[in-house]
Scaffold this motif. Structure first.
Motif, PDB file in Angstrom:
ATOM      1  N   ARG A  59      -7.155  -2.890  -7.265  1.00 56.44           N
ATOM      2  CA  ARG A  59      -8.530  -3.192  -6.277  1.00 56.44           C
ATOM      3  C   ARG A  59      -7.939  -3.213  -4.817  1.00 56.44           C
ATOM      4  O   ARG A  59      -8.864  -3.498  -3.963  1.00 56.44           O
ATOM      5  N   SER A  60      -6.707  -3.053  -4.446  1.00 59.06           N
ATOM      6  CA  SER A  60      -6.087  -3.142  -3.098  1.00 59.06           C
ATOM      7  C   SER A  60      -4.831  -2.284  -3.214  1.00 59.06           C
ATOM      8  O   SER A  60      -4.055  -2.360  -4.146  1.00 59.06           O
ATOM      9  N   ARG A  78      -2.095  -3.724  -2.200  1.00 62.47           N
ATOM     10  CA  ARG A  78      -1.175  -4.431  -2.662  1.00 62.47           C
ATOM     11  C   ARG A  78      -1.032  -4.438  -4.156  1.00 62.47           C
ATOM     12  O   ARG A  78      -0.118  -4.579  -4.889  1.00 62.47           O
ATOM     13  N   ASP A  79      -2.170  -4.295  -5.104  1.00 63.84           N
ATOM     14  CA  ASP A  79      -2.322  -4.219  -6.428  1.00 63.84           C
ATOM     15  C   ASP A  79      -1.505  -2.779  -6.702  1.00 63.84           C
ATOM     16  O   ASP A  79      -0.665  -2.752  -7.514  1.00 63.84           O
ATOM     17  N   ARG A  99     -11.420 -12.508  -1.082  1.00 65.98           N
ATOM     18  CA  ARG A  99     -10.449 -12.251  -2.225  1.00 65.98           C
ATOM     19  C   ARG A  99      -9.610 -13.514  -2.418  1.00 65.98           C
ATOM     20  O   ARG A  99      -9.009 -14.070  -1.645  1.00 65.98           O
ATOM     21  N   GLU A 111     -10.934  -9.377   3.326  1.00 63.82           N
ATOM     22  CA  GLU A 111     -10.473  -7.953   3.172  1.00 63.82           C
ATOM     23  C   GLU A 111     -11.607  -7.362   3.932  1.00 63.82           C
ATOM     24  O   GLU A 111     -12.878  -7.462   3.421  1.00 63.82           O
ATOM     25  N   GLN A 169     -11.509   2.294  -4.482  1.00 65.84           N
ATOM     26  CA  GLN A 169     -11.509   2.488  -5.968  1.00 65.84           C
ATOM     27  C   GLN A 169     -12.612   3.676  -6.496  1.00 65.84           C
ATOM     28  O   GLN A 169     -13.671   3.824  -5.652  1.00 65.84           O
ATOM     29  N   LEU A 200      -6.236   1.838  -2.357  1.00 68.89           N
ATOM     30  CA  LEU A 200      -7.149   1.520  -1.033  1.00 68.89           C
ATOM     31  C   LEU A 200      -8.561   1.796  -1.157  1.00 68.89           C
ATOM     32  O   LEU A 200      -9.399   1.032  -0.702  1.00 68.89           O
TER      33      LEU A 200
END
Ligand SMILES: Nc1ncnc2c1ncn2[C@@H]1O[C@H](COP(=O)(O)OP(=O)(O)OP(=O)(O)O)[C@@H](O)[C@H]1O
Ligand SMILES: [Mg+2]
Lengths: 374, 515
Positions: free
Chosen positions: B72-73, B75-76, A358, A9, B56, B54
């Motif tokens: 965390r992203s 996607r999470d 990740r 990332e 945190q 995007l």
């Protein structure tokens, strides 16, 4: 297959300390891996590294030899840095160096004689820079006007340059060849007026000062001149360059020519400072290619290049010293392997410095496409 | 009351030199639209970015259905039913709509059955008012359609919370209406919507609640039922805002012509992107170019600014011909251009504000960073630009603030000898908060008062009408209608934008106005 996906990332923040730390950690990691190999081969890594350090940096002739080797590396490092930071990949500094040596030694043989040394040497350097720039010209024009990949063209020109240099000495009775020596073909020696003066009884010569001066000059060019500014813009945003009316083609060509000239200068300093002749065997050392490693490790910073070049020069220098290590005859390949490991870790460090690794649960192929195209 | 679908609890986010979000509390319930309102750089996008994973939070946390959660992203976020539509779309141009929709979807089977995907895309389109051809290529879609794909993509993954960051900034009024129908359908289906916009009219009509942010903090939260536009504007800016448009009428007639193009034509891919365009712009005049996005505005602006060369026709700035002489010639003749694409064309994202200020300055051997730094400092004060400093990279500025930097650079030394005479601005107030928009409108009027000629290119019809003395409508690269703003009704302009010919009804014929 792994039960999870590995992905990178992009980091959102770039603190300065990470930029500064990455090269050091990369080198450290390379030394550790190299140490593991040494241990497997039955050497004591600590002893070898200490000997290496001593041979290259702490003893008087060690450090002067190291700096002598660093001199052309500074120049080829600059040659790579000035264009790589614009995403222009001139990987042909090696060939530009040969042309610089050819032009430089020609000037030394034909012009320098009878001139004051300072002029005689300057002539060699200027001719070398012109030779290197000329060798970068066709790739530069092809890049700017035809969009041809400079990576391929500059590499091809490297080989042409190499064979040209060999031909001039081994394959013909050219003006460069010393025809009075019959047994083994070698280059004609340039007159003393064309040679850099050495420091004391060491091999270190004024070329180092010239190289450092040029590093400062390149830094100033990038930092203070409009040309340097335009190069920045063209490199980081071609659209903005077109919008601002910056002549993109011209800037690309000029940058590649400067890069070529720096490679040529490296060849000329080798002729004027170390080889004193067009000496194919003494020049074909991969100095141009190593310049790419120097530039990458130095993150294209001209000042950092001086130090990185010294460091890599030391590792090269150590390769020779290691063989005569009392009791532990370490093969010269060790220093080559170390250098390779350092390059590998430098690139790795770059990737991990800018990205975060990740691990995620394995998902579908569509996913992989998304990653690839994101 | 039920638990919120998503909430930020005392969320703090710092960037080097900025406190972007300061202990922000924010909740959205299923079935409501909650708008975040605030000046440029107030921290709206940052808050939305934390809610979707995007970014945190440095302190505080995000809650989903009342449960603290770590995203965390993005996607999470999506895995938990939270999807964000960014202002810059993240679609693959060469892929079809259906392919883009399933791209990166972890729940797709290994072998994808295209027809199943297409059917579901069509179903979602039907249900939420997002008509889209699943087989169309993204490259062939308009901006509005691309946005639809982004929303479909989120709905396809069963997003229950949708964050829309300035979705209307790139839409035509018709498309905004369509988007609002979709938003209403989504809330009716129990989804929670976070909406970001600077346009108060839209905010009033679409949202249930509004949270106002200033400098990273929440300064107020109101139900739209209990407020009005004026009040919202005050909450946001911290002082009463003049909402009247103040279009003074231009001095008539025979002032000198500062920008003139004749028969300007450019064909791209065999089609005339700009087709025989004539424009005459006089000192002290503002001309607005209206039109649906993609009807030649962008290429026209680039031709006039000299960035691209034309196939036929001529351009003259301030009396001197600059046809195909490049952007420098145009600039030297007195033209300034604020392009539509701010970050990447107008500004170099990876360079500092100081260096960006130098981008369009005349070149000497050495760059004058000191002067540029002073200029940036001045602009930061004058334009109230929120930035960590003059050496911050342009990339780090919020949307509105980067726009301000660009305007400051191009409008500098206005009214002086070497200041610009002709100013071409694409979407001058897009993405600006109302205070800043008011300020920019003021600037453009001032430019006109000082004898400059201004060309505004915008898809926002209200913006064009409120600023321009004359309006020209571009349709398929041609000027379909041209006349004084006061002589044209909004219907006439709308019809011309849609390509319905209406020459006969217009007070002034194009030729007359052009002459
Ligand atoms: N990645 C980042 N790094 C550093 N600073 C940032 C970053 N992202 C945002 N900022 C800063 O944080 C502040 C808030 O930015 P944000 O994008 O949230 O504003 P915004 O309310 O969305 O503004 P706009 O209406 O102009 O889009 C700004 O001062 C901006 O410069
Ligand atoms: Mg924003």
């Amino acid at each position: 297959m792994l039960p999870f996906n590995v992905r990178l990332e992009r980091r959102m923040d770039f603190p300065w300390w990470r930029n500064a730390l990455t090269p050091f950690l990369s080198v450290l990691a390379a030394l550790i891996v190299g140490g593991a190999f040494l241990a497997i081969e039955g050497f004591n890594p600590i002893t070898v590294y200490r000997a290496l350090f001593d041979a290259s940096f702490t003893s008087k002739f060690g450090i002067t030899d190291t700096l002598t080797l660093a001199t052309p590396l500074i120049l080829t490092g600059l040659a790579a840095a000035i264009v790589f930071r614009m995403n222009l990949f001139n990987i042909g500094a090696e060939g530009q160096l040969y042309l610089g040596a050819i032009f430089g030694s020609w000037a030394g043989l034909t012009i320098s004689e009878g001139l004051p040394t300072i002029l005689g040497v300057t002539v060699v350097l200027i001719a070398g820079a012109i030779g290197g720039a000329l060798w970068a010209l066709p790739p530069a024009l092809a890049k700017a006007y035809l969009g041809t990949s400079e990576i391929i063209t500059t590499l091809m020109f490297t080989f042409i340059g190499l064979f040209l240099m060999k031909y001039l000495i081994f394959g013909s009775n050219s003006a460069w060849r010393d025809t009075e020596v019959a047994n083994f073909p070698q280059g004609r020696k340039i007159p003393p007026e064309a040679r850099f003066e050495a420091f004391g009884n060491t091999r270190l010569h004024w070329g180092l000062i010239v190289a450092i001066g040029i590093a400062i000059g390149i830094w100033a060019l990038i930092r203070f001149t409009s040309l340097g500014f335009d190069m920045n813009v063209v490199g980081s945003s071609p659209n903005a360059a077109a919008y601002a009316g910056i002549p993109v083609r011209r800037t690309v060509i000029i940058a590649l020519l400067i890069s070529g000239a720096l490679g040529g200068l490296a060849g000329a300093t080798e002729v004027a400072g170390r080889a004193f002749a067009l000496d194919p065997n003494g020049l074909e050392l991969g100095i141009g290619f190593t310049g790419i490693v120097v530039a990458a490790l130095a993150r294209y910073n001209p000042f950092a290049i001086i130090f990185v070049a010294t460091f890599l020069g030391g590792i090269r220098n150590a390769g020779l010293a290691l063989q005569s290590l009392p009791g532990e005859r370490v093969p010269v390949e060790v220093s080559l392997m170390l250098q390779g490991a350092i390059l590998l870790f430098a690139i790795g460090g770059e990737v991990f410095g800018n990205n975060r690794l990740r691990l995620t649960r394995r998902v579908t192929t569509a996913d992989a496409i998304a990653e690839a195209t994101a | 009351m039920t638990t919120p679908a998503i909430a930020a609890v005392a969320a703090t986010k710092r960037f080097p030199g900025v406190l972007a979000n300061d202990a922000v509390d924010f909740t959205v319930f299923a079935g409501e639209v909650h708008t975040i309102l605030g000046e440029n750089g107030a921290g709206k996008s940052t808050l939305a970015a934390m809610l979707c994973g995007l970014y945190q939070p440095d302190e505080g946390h995000v809650e989903r259905n009342g449960e603290p959660t770590l995203l965390r992203s993005p996607r999470d976020g999506l895995a938990q039913g939270i999807g964000m539509v960014h202002q810059h779309f993240r679609l693959v141009d060469r892929f079809t709509v259906a392919e883009n929709v399933i791209l990166g979807d972890p729940d797709q089977p290994r072998l994808i059955d295209q027809s199943v995907v297409e059917t579901r895309v069509a179903e979602i389109g039907e249900r939420f008012g997002l008509p889209i051809d699943p087989r169309a290529r993204i490259a062939d879609l308009t901006v509005g359609q691309r946005q639809r794909v982004e929303i479909v993509k989120m709905l396809y993954r069963d997003a229950e919370v949708l964050l829309l960051d300035e979705p209307t900034a790139v839409l035509t009024p018709k498309e905004v209406e369509a988007l609002f129908i979709t938003v209403n359908a989504m809330t009716a289906a129990g989804k929670a919507i976070v909406f970001i916009s600077h346009k108060l009219g839209e905010v009033m009509s679409i949202s249930d609640r509004v949270t106002v942010m200033r400098a990273g903090r929440v300064t107020g939260e109101v139900a739209t039922a209990d407020t009005d536009q004026r009040h919202l504007a005050e909450l946001m800016v911290g002082r009463p805002v003049e909402s009247e448009t103040r279009r003074a009428t231009a001095k008539s007639g025979q002032a000198d012509v500062l920008l003139e193009c004749r028969g300007l034509t450019l064909s791209i891919d065999g089609q005339n992107a700009v087709d025989d365009v004539d424009i005459t712009l006089r000192r002290g005049e503002i001309l607005g170019i209206a039109g649906v996005a993609g009807n030649g505005q962008r290429p026209l602006a680039r031709l006039l600014a000299g960035i691209d060369g034309c196939d036929a026709g001529s351009v003259a700035v301030n009396g001197s011909s600059v046809t195909n002489h490049g952007p420098l010639a145009a600039r030297n003749a007195g033209l300034a251009f604020v392009p539509e694409d701010r970050l990447g064309t107008g500004l170099v994202p990876g360079l500092s504000l100081t260096d960006n200020m130098l981008l369009t300055r005349p070149r000497k051997f050495l760059v004058d960073r000191k002067g540029a730094r002073r200029e940036v400092g001045q602009a930061i004060t004058d334009y109230e630009i929120k930035t960590p400093g003059t050496e911050a990279h342009a990339r780090l500025l919020s949307g509105g603030n980067s726009q301000k930097v660009l305007l400051a650079r191009e409008l500098a030394s206005l009214g002086t000898e070497d200041g610009p005479q002709v100013i071409i601005v694409s979407s001058p107030t897009r993405g600006l908060d109302i205070g800043a928009a008011e300020f920019v409108r003021g600037l453009l009027h001032e430019a006109r008062e000082r004898g400059a000629a201004v060309l505004i290119i915008s898809e926002d019809l209200d913006e064009v009408r409120s600023l321009a003395d004359r309006v020209a409508v571009l349709y398929r690269g041609q000027i379909a209608l041209q006349g004084r703003t006061d002589d044209l009704t909004i219907e006439q302009i709308g019809l011309a934008m849609a390509g319905v010919s209406a020459d006969d009804d217009v007070g002034a014929s194009p030729a007359e106005v052009a002459g």
